[in-house]
Design a protein around this motif. Structure first.
Motif, mmCIF file in Angstrom:
data_model
loop_
_atom_site.group_PDB
_atom_site.id
_atom_site.type_symbol
_atom_site.label_atom_id
_atom_site.label_comp_id
_atom_site.label_asym_id
_atom_site.label_seq_id
_atom_site.Cartn_x
_atom_site.Cartn_y
_atom_site.Cartn_z
ATOM 1 N N THR A 5 7.413 6.931 31.292
ATOM 2 C CA THR A 5 8.580 6.149 30.650
ATOM 3 C C THR A 5 8.267 4.730 30.040
ATOM 4 N N GLN A 6 8.114 4.692 29.089
ATOM 5 C CA GLN A 6 8.292 3.255 28.359
ATOM 6 C C GLN A 6 9.561 3.095 27.966
ATOM 7 N N CYS A 23 7.115 0.146 32.834
ATOM 8 C CA CYS A 23 6.600 1.695 32.598
ATOM 9 C C CYS A 23 7.122 2.085 34.081
ATOM 10 N N TYR A 25 7.295 6.214 36.151
ATOM 11 C CA TYR A 25 6.752 7.474 36.134
ATOM 12 C C TYR A 25 7.561 8.231 37.101
ATOM 13 N N GLY A 104 2.523 7.205 27.737
ATOM 14 C CA GLY A 104 3.794 7.032 27.420
ATOM 15 C C GLY A 104 3.974 6.969 25.990
#
Lengths: 113, 113
Positions: A5-6, A23, A25, A104
């Motif tokens: 995820t960004q 970032c 994860y 991402g």
């Protein structure tokens, strides 16, 4: 499921200011994390990758630290340059050797004079 | 520097058309990947392969077929192209170890009218 995820789609800042791109994860296993950079009209290319021995990778003034406790691999630089303007991708690859690399959504960094 | 060559660089077709995107790597890499890049969606994995004759399904495989004819060549097939498949397509290769980087081609811009 496994993902990266960004949270920021666009980060705009002034030249000389510090950079931090987020970032995080989610993974069943301990993954390898990467940062790729893509300049306008170019292909993505590797900027940094995580190590297994807790070393902090650095390249072109950028660095990132893998924090397993918070599942994060944030990208940082102490002083932004105009040439840093680009699209940055965080990517995840599992250690199970399936070969699958997941990116991402990317964060666009715009550095202004 | 590892080499990944995509062809064509640009392609325009009509809805229902048949399109083949080609990718060749001369890196002696085992793994090859097809991604599509769309604004707001980042890089999404379509198919990948870890050797000649092998095919693995990625995250957005619907409407796409792929074939790995040799270690060097990986093809992406759109047999009934739709406007939703208008995108920038990247091929990449890697050696396959979990922490190995991807080398990207320059991309194929596909427009489905």
């Amino acid at each position: 499921g496994d993902s990266v995820t960004q949270t920021e789609g666009l980060v705009t800042l002034t030249e000389g200011l510090p950079v931090m791109l987020n970032c995080t994860y989610q993974s069943t296993y301990s993954p390898f994390l990467f940062w790729y950079v893509q300049h306008l009209n170019e292909a993505p290319k590797l900027l940094l990758k995580s190590f297994t021995d807790n070393k902090r990778p650095e390249h072109q003034g950028f660095h990132a630290t893998l924090h397993k406790s918070s599942s994060s691999f944030h990208l940082q630089k102490s002083s932004a340059q105009l040439s840093d303007s680009a699209l940055y991708y965080c990517a995840w690859k599992d250690t199970g050797n399936t070969g699958k690399l997941i990116f991402g959504l990317g964060t666009t960094l715009q550095v202004q004079p | 520097e590892a080499a990944v060559t995509q062809s064509p660089r640009n392609k325009v077709t009509v809805t229902g058309g048949n399109v083949t995107l080609s990718c060749r790597q001369t890196n002696s890499h085992n793994y090859m990947y097809w991604y599509r890049q769309d604004t707001g969606h980042g890089l999404r994995l379509i198919h990948y392969s870890y050797g000649a004759g092998n095919l693995q399904i990625g995250d957005v495989p619907d409407g796409y077929k792929a074939t790995r004819t040799t270690q060097e060549d990986f093809f992406l097939l759109l047999e009934l192209a739709s406007p939703s498949q208008t995108s920038l397509y990247f091929c990449a290769s890697s050696g396959g170890l979990s922490n190995e980087r991807l080398f990207f081609g320059h991309g194929t811009k596909l427009s489905v009218l």
